[in-house]
Scaffold this active site. Structure first.
Site, mmCIF file in Angstrom:
data_model
loop_
_atom_site.group_PDB
_atom_site.id
_atom_site.type_symbol
_atom_site.label_atom_id
_atom_site.label_comp_id
_atom_site.label_asym_id
_atom_site.label_seq_id
_atom_site.Cartn_x
_atom_site.Cartn_y
_atom_site.Cartn_z
ATOM 1 N N ASN A 84 -3.294 -10.439 -1.674
ATOM 2 C CA ASN A 84 -3.602 -8.995 -2.386
ATOM 3 C C ASN A 84 -3.283 -9.107 -3.732
ATOM 4 O OD1 ASN A 84 -2.887 -6.442 -3.378
ATOM 5 N ND2 ASN A 84 -2.482 -5.879 -1.336
ATOM 6 N N HIS B 204 -1.730 -6.756 -8.085
ATOM 7 C CA HIS B 204 -0.834 -6.917 -9.232
ATOM 8 C C HIS B 204 -1.432 -7.311 -10.565
ATOM 9 C CE1 HIS B 204 2.647 -5.139 -7.335
ATOM 10 N NE2 HIS B 204 2.790 -5.841 -6.369
ATOM 11 N N HIS C 5 -6.321 -2.967 -2.747
ATOM 12 C CA HIS C 5 -6.212 -1.664 -2.670
ATOM 13 C C HIS C 5 -6.669 -0.602 -3.551
ATOM 14 C CE1 HIS C 5 -2.719 1.312 -1.145
ATOM 15 N NE2 HIS C 5 -3.855 1.922 -1.153
ATOM 16 N N ARG D 151 -6.357 2.641 -5.019
ATOM 17 C CA ARG D 151 -5.392 3.816 -4.826
ATOM 18 C C ARG D 151 -6.378 5.160 -5.363
ATOM 19 N NH1 ARG D 151 -0.180 4.442 -3.572
ATOM 20 N NH2 ARG D 151 0.859 2.532 -2.682
ATOM 21 N N ARG E 1 -4.258 3.054 -10.176
ATOM 22 C CA ARG E 1 -3.140 2.378 -10.764
ATOM 23 C C ARG E 1 -3.259 0.770 -11.118
ATOM 24 N NH1 ARG E 1 2.165 3.072 -6.954
ATOM 25 N NH2 ARG E 1 1.322 5.263 -6.961
ATOM 26 N N GLU F 97 -8.328 -2.082 1.105
ATOM 27 C CA GLU F 97 -7.277 -1.290 1.681
ATOM 28 C C GLU F 97 -7.523 0.138 0.934
ATOM 29 O OE1 GLU F 97 -3.190 -2.138 0.772
ATOM 30 O OE2 GLU F 97 -3.454 -4.056 1.780
ATOM 31 N N THR G 82 3.304 0.875 -0.746
ATOM 32 C CA THR G 82 3.175 1.570 0.704
ATOM 33 C C THR G 82 4.301 1.495 1.248
ATOM 34 O OG1 THR G 82 0.749 0.478 0.559
ATOM 35 C CG2 THR G 82 1.305 1.858 2.586
ATOM 36 N N GLU H 2 -2.757 -3.884 11.218
ATOM 37 C CA GLU H 2 -1.802 -4.822 10.390
ATOM 38 C C GLU H 2 -0.470 -4.287 10.587
ATOM 39 O OE1 GLU H 2 -2.840 -5.453 6.215
ATOM 40 O OE2 GLU H 2 -0.727 -5.675 5.692
ATOM 41 N N HIS I 279 3.397 -7.053 4.185
ATOM 42 C CA HIS I 279 4.481 -6.179 3.245
ATOM 43 C C HIS I 279 5.494 -7.044 2.892
ATOM 44 C CE1 HIS I 279 5.697 -2.823 0.794
ATOM 45 N NE2 HIS I 279 4.549 -2.344 0.862
HETATM 46 N N1 PXP Z 1 -0.344 -4.814 3.419
HETATM 47 C C1 PXP Z 1 -0.619 -3.446 3.186
HETATM 48 C C2 PXP Z 1 -1.299 -2.783 3.693
HETATM 49 C C3 PXP Z 1 -0.198 -3.039 1.644
HETATM 50 O O1 PXP Z 1 -0.063 -1.918 1.381
HETATM 51 C C4 PXP Z 1 0.315 -4.201 0.702
HETATM 52 C C5 PXP Z 1 1.046 -3.695 -0.549
HETATM 53 O O2 PXP Z 1 0.204 -3.266 -1.521
HETATM 54 C C6 PXP Z 1 0.536 -5.499 1.453
HETATM 55 C C7 PXP Z 1 0.030 -5.887 2.535
HETATM 56 C C8 PXP Z 1 0.903 -6.556 0.392
HETATM 57 O O3 PXP Z 1 2.583 -6.311 0.141
HETATM 58 P P1 PXP Z 1 3.259 -7.079 -0.905
HETATM 59 O O4 PXP Z 1 2.644 -7.209 -2.176
HETATM 60 O O5 PXP Z 1 4.601 -6.777 -0.657
HETATM 61 O O6 PXP Z 1 2.973 -8.635 -0.429
#
Ligand code: PXP
Length: 243
Positions: A8, A11, A44, A46, A50, A71, A102, A152, A194
């Site tokens: 993901n 960031h 993702h 949003r 952001r 996402e 999330t 998921e 997550h």
């Molecule tokens: N899966 C989903 C659906 C999420 O919303 C997120 C966070 O954006 C992640 C996975 C990844 O989570 P993390 O950044 O804590 O690894």
């Protein structure tokens, strides 16, 4: 088969947007992650943009060679964007403006009508549809009923407990295990994500039928110290040797 890694890259967008300029570019990050062994990229979009912004999406679609997983919240705006973009997979997530990340799983059961309509529309466009849900029997049933191809499982509760209260983390792991078995029996492909990091990932990676993990914060955080290539390949190696 070891669980696959989707990174993901949100960031990277957060850091870019802090300056309001072009760098670091999440599209560049996506290419590096795939070169380092990730099978796919998760982003993702949003509502408040952001981190990932609209400009990133067509570029990611072009650059990502493996799985491109978008996402998004289950809103008309996002469904329209997904239908135009046609990523390989969409993961429907709940979204609140004020949350840092999330916070909980999607309540598919309560929002069945809207979720089912969006799911069907995207399946009709040959986009696989995953629902980000808590490991809850009723939510797994609802995801299957609404036509999702994947679920998921939200591993946030497990991850939060892991370093502090291991016995409770193991209880949460038990819930996740039962949910994986149920989802697989219903024909759903099982993903999770997550809060996963280099310490807590192995018990999740070795859950029955685990297909793919979506990991962001831990990998991008480690990349600050040792580089993205190393941060991704360290995680890939952990998954490959997980038992
Ligand atoms: N899966 C989903 C659906 C999420 O919303 C997120 C966070 O954006 C992640 C996975 C990844 O989570 P993390 O950044 O804590 O690894």
């Amino acid at each position: 088969m070891p669980a696959k890694l989707c990174v993901n890259i949100d960031h990277v967008g957060t850091v870019r947007n802090a300056r309001g300029e072009g760098e670091p570019d999440p599209v560049h990050a996506a290419a590096l992650c795939e070169n380092a062994g990730a099978v796919g990229i998760t982003a993702h979009l949003r509502e408040d943009r952001r981190h990932i912004i609209d400009r990133d999406l067509p570029l990611l679609k072009e650059v990502v060679k493996g799985l491109f997983n978008l996402e998004m919240a289950c809103t008309n705006e996002m469904v329209r964007i997904a239908m135009n973009l046609r990523p390989d997979q969409v993961t429907l997530v709940p979204e609140k403006r004020a949350e840092v990340t999330t916070e909980g799983g999607l309540d598919v059961r309560r929002n069945m009508k809207v979720v089912r309509a969006a799911t069907r529309k995207m399946l009709g466009a040959k986009i696989a549809v995953s629902h980000f849900i808590d490991p809850d029997e009723k939510q797994v049933d609802a995801a299957a009923e609404s036509g999702a191809t994947h679920v998921e499982f939200h591993t946030g509760a497990y991850a939060r407990l892991f370093d502090r209260q291991n016995a409770r983390a193991m209880e949460e792991l038990g819930r996740l295990r039962a949910a994986c078995l149920q989802a697989h029996a219903l024909g759903l492909i099982v993903n999770a994500g997550h809060g996963l990091n280099y310490r807590n990932v192995v018990p999740i990676a070795t859950l029955p039928h685990m297909n793919e993990l979506n990991i962001g914060h831990a990998i991008i955080g480690r990349a600050i110290f040792c580089g993205l290539d190393r941060a991704v390949s360290d995680m890939v190696r952990l998954l490959r040797h997980a038992r």
